[in-house]
Design an enzyme around this catalytic site. Structure first.
Site, PDB file in Angstrom:
ATOM      1  CG  HIS A  97       0.471   6.275  -0.701  1.00  0.00           C
ATOM      2  ND1 HIS A  97      -0.630   6.853  -1.294  1.00  0.00           N
ATOM      3  CD2 HIS A  97      -0.010   5.596   0.376  1.00  0.00           C
ATOM      4  CE1 HIS A  97      -1.725   6.538  -0.613  1.00  0.00           C
ATOM      5  NE2 HIS A  97      -1.375   5.777   0.406  1.00  0.00           N
ATOM      6  CG  HIS A 105      -1.759   1.171   1.407  1.00  0.00           C
ATOM      7  ND1 HIS A 105      -3.102   1.189   1.108  1.00  0.00           N
ATOM      8  CD2 HIS A 105      -1.466   2.429   1.863  1.00  0.00           C
ATOM      9  CE1 HIS A 105      -3.603   2.387   1.367  1.00  0.00           C
ATOM     10  NE2 HIS A 105      -2.633   3.164   1.837  1.00  0.00           N
ATOM     11  CD  GLU A 106       1.797   3.424   3.593  1.00  0.00           C
ATOM     12  OE1 GLU A 106       2.036   4.532   3.083  1.00  0.00           O
ATOM     13  OE2 GLU A 106       0.726   3.167   4.179  1.00  0.00           O
ATOM     14  CD  GLU A 136      -4.955   6.247   2.048  1.00  0.00           C
ATOM     15  OE1 GLU A 136      -4.658   5.091   2.425  1.00  0.00           O
ATOM     16  OE2 GLU A 136      -4.097   7.132   1.851  1.00  0.00           O
TER      17      GLU A 136
END
Length: 677
Positions: A175, A171-172, A258
């Site tokens: 980003h 997930h990170e 998100e």
């Protein structure tokens, strides 16, 4: 997931953020002037009806001071965050995890971050742990992917399984790849500047309450104390109006991101139970403390839009929430409603301790593979002592391995996680024993420029020479966190020594060019800075695209192939993108003599390019808009062919690093799965 499209959207949102910031500033200036005008009428004892006379420069002074506080606060905060991700992580209470750490939980975290970095082809980010945060949360921060950091809470390490932790890191990484981080740091500075008005109002109220009134009973109008309290209260309210709109901007920017990051985590790991399990445990922990992702650090509200989950309980759901509801995020991950999970701390059992860390690729661990691994008697390798199977292959098509892969030598692995050892590894990758005279010159240069690392470099070279060539660039990726621990001056020395070692034999090979290009983009003085966009279409850089296509075509044809083979490859790839209008006349042969940059090159081909021209072309192509870069990569992949040689994979990996693009799955798949023990 089209990361280039997301990067373009992030760039557009940055412009939108700037526009909304200016609108917010104008609104605050008008509100301050209107409010202080009413306060002036009240304090001077005038009636509120009709026109009023104000002191000369009254509105000009109000406007100037308001802009000073907003602008000064923004500049101050941006200066405080000048170190990018490291500054954010430290303000959030993070502790840097050393690459050589042998702590069981830290080693697992480092291995997962390494896996993700190798699979995506970006520089391995530094890792921080927020030791005092027991909730489940994480964030990525930085101005550029080359200086990014990933931070996780202690609760994330102690409450999540390996697959769930892997989902959080995926997930990170989304980003990082999507270009969200730079916009997020800008948002921190903007909101801090707006908050300065409220802070100044608080100070006025404090001083007004501290000092009593000195006016006599005969004086008319309110006292100075009352004026301070009222002015302070007005500024406090006006300032928080700005924060209100700032939160609105922040929530609008972060919520959709998100969802995208959750989807990317599933794509990276091929396992919805990774990020899905982490979100379910956040929900389960929320039953205990009202916010399973709660962050207690004083800067939590300031950084709330950067976290995996809501850092504070949402007082207002919907429009003003910084994160989407957990139930909605889980529905999008699983395609259905699911229950929350218990988030108790995990105690490692003996049945898990014997599994080689990460040997099953990304999220592909299962019972059959675990049984096969135990039958293979691999229990002597602890999952928590730093063993990591690095999936150099296609991360989106990971398959379980029933047998452990051969490991990197412990001596090599230990050194690449220390700054001095990582620098020595860089030198070892450049040492070439194939030519005795050139090798002697390289050793002499090392003894002069890096005497303390010369012996270590030659020792590491023995290990490197026995490894497959496909491991060389991933080795450099693994060493990157340790190299980033060097000071800017020390990094400059390493890059200078790299240049000297390459020039020692008066020629530059493609392998040397690849290594130097990756190092300069990730460790050079411009490594952490975003490159401005100057070109919106690939057709604006036709010459540079033709040069790279020529290089890839000749690499794909092989060293022994005739020139017409490379030309056929060039034309076939050019025909796949007719809008560029490339023809045989645009083909530039990268002959061996041309690569040397010697007089022989001029005799062989007066128009032949050298690697300096290739570097200049890469610098220009890095200024392409995000949506234009995929066309370049697609063109080069067409030339590389269906089955990539390691030379083709390396040059494509180098090009992607130089233009700040993640490597395509096809390139990642050309690197073998190689475990690190």
């Amino acid at each position: 997931m089209d990361f280039f499209e997301q990067q373009d959207q992030a760039h557009r949102q940055s412009k939108k953020l700037l526009f909304l910031f200016f609108l917010a500033v104008i609104a605050i200036v008008l509100a301050v002037n209107f409010s202080l005008a009413l306060v002036w009428i009240w304090s001077s004892g005038q009636r509120f009806a009709g026109l009023h006379h104000y002191p000369r420069g009254f509105f000009f002074l109000n406007t100037g001071l308001t802009l000073l506080f907003i602008g000064g606060g923004t500049v101050f905060e941006m200066f405080r965050l000048r170190d990018g991700g490291d500054a954010v992580a430290e303000m959030a209470g993070g502790r840097l995890v050393m690459p050589s750490s042998q702590d069981l939980q830290e080693r697992r975290l480092l291995n997962i971050v390494e896996e993700m970095a190798l699979a995506s082809g970006i520089a391995c980010p530094r890792v921080y742990i927020m030791d005092h945060e027991d909730a489940i949360n994480a964030f990525a921060a930085g101005y550029h992917q080359n200086e990014a950091v990933v931070a996780v809470t202690r609760g994330t390490l102690s409450r999540l399984s390996r697959d769930e932790l892997q989902g959080v890191i995926g997930h990170e990484f989304s980003h990082i790849l999507n270009g969200d981080m730079r916009m997020n740091i800008k948002l921190i500075g903007v909101l801090f500047g707006i908050q300065m008005i409220a802070t100044f109002g608080q100070e006025l109220m404090y001083w007004g309450a501290r000092f009593g009134s000195s006016r006599s009973r005969d004086e008319k109008g309110p006292s100075a104390q009352m004026i301070l309290l009222v002015v302070g209260g007005v500024l406090f309210v006006v300032g928080y109006v700005g924060i209100f709109f700032g939160r609105l901007i922040k929530s609008a920017v972060s919520r959709q991101r998100e969802f995208l990051a959750d989807a990317s985590a599933v794509q990276f790991t091929r396992n919805p139970d990774g990020i899905g399990g982490a979100l379910r445990k956040i929900g389960g922990l929320t039953r205990t403390n009202d916010c399973g992702s709660r962050i207690d650090n004083p800067h939590a509200e300031q950084f709330s839009h950067m976290f995996l989950g809501a850092a504070r309980p949402n007082l207002l759901d919907g429009l003003f929430a910084t994160h989407p509801p957990l139930q909605e995020r889980l529905r999008r991950v699983y395609g259905k409603s699911v229950e929350f999970l218990d988030a108790s701390e995990i105690v490692e059992t003996d049945s898990n301790a014997g599994l080689p860390e990460g040997m099953y690729g990304f999220g592909a661990r299962n019972v059959l593979s675990a049984q096969a691994a135990r039958v293979a008697e691999v229990r002597h390798v602890s999952a928590d002592t730093g063993s990591a199977a690095i999936a150099f292959g296609n991360h989106s098509q990971s398959q379980p391995q029933s047998q452990p892969q051969p490991g990197l030598p412990a001596e090599l692995l230990n050194n690449l996680r220390e700054p001095a050892g990582a620098a020595a590894l860089v030198y070892a990758l450049l040492l070439d024993r194939s030519e005795a005279q050139g090798y002697a010159a390289q050793i002499q240069l090392l003894q002069q420029s890096a005497q303390s690392q010369c012996a270590l470099a030659t020792m590491l070279q023995d290990h490197v020479d026995r490894l497959p060539r496909s491991v060389r660039l991933p080795l450099l990726d693994l060493a990157m966190p340790a190299l980033k621990l060097l000071s800017p001056e020390q990094r400059g020395i390493v890059l200078s020594n790299v240049h000297k070692l390459i020039a020692a034999d008066q020629k530059m090979t493609q392998a040397e060019f690849v290594l130097q290009t990756v190092l300069e983009r990730r460790l050079g003085p411009m490594a952490g800075r975003a490159v401005p966009i100057r070109y919106t279409q690939l057709t604006q850089l036709k010459k540079e695209a033709a040069l790279l296509l020529s290089l890839v075509a000749q690499t794909a044809s092989g060293k022994q192939a005739a020139d017409f083979v490379a030309r056929d490859i060039f034309l076939r790839a050019a025909n796949s993108m007719p809008e560029l209008g490339l023809s045989a006349g645009d083909m530039q042969m990268m002959t061996a003599s041309a690569a040397l940059g010697t007089a022989g090159a001029a005799n062989a081909a007066a128009e032949s390019p050298d690697y300096f021209e290739v570097k200049q072309a890469l610098d220009k192509l890095n200024q392409l808009a995000p949506l234009a870069k995929p066309f370049l990569i697609r063109l080069l992949l067409a030339a590389a062919g269906e089955q990539l040689s390691i030379d083709s994979a390396d040059i494509l990996r180098c090009i992607c690093a130089a233009i700040d693009a993640p490597i395509p799955d096809k390139v990642a798949a050309s690197y073998s799965v190689y475990s690190i023990t």
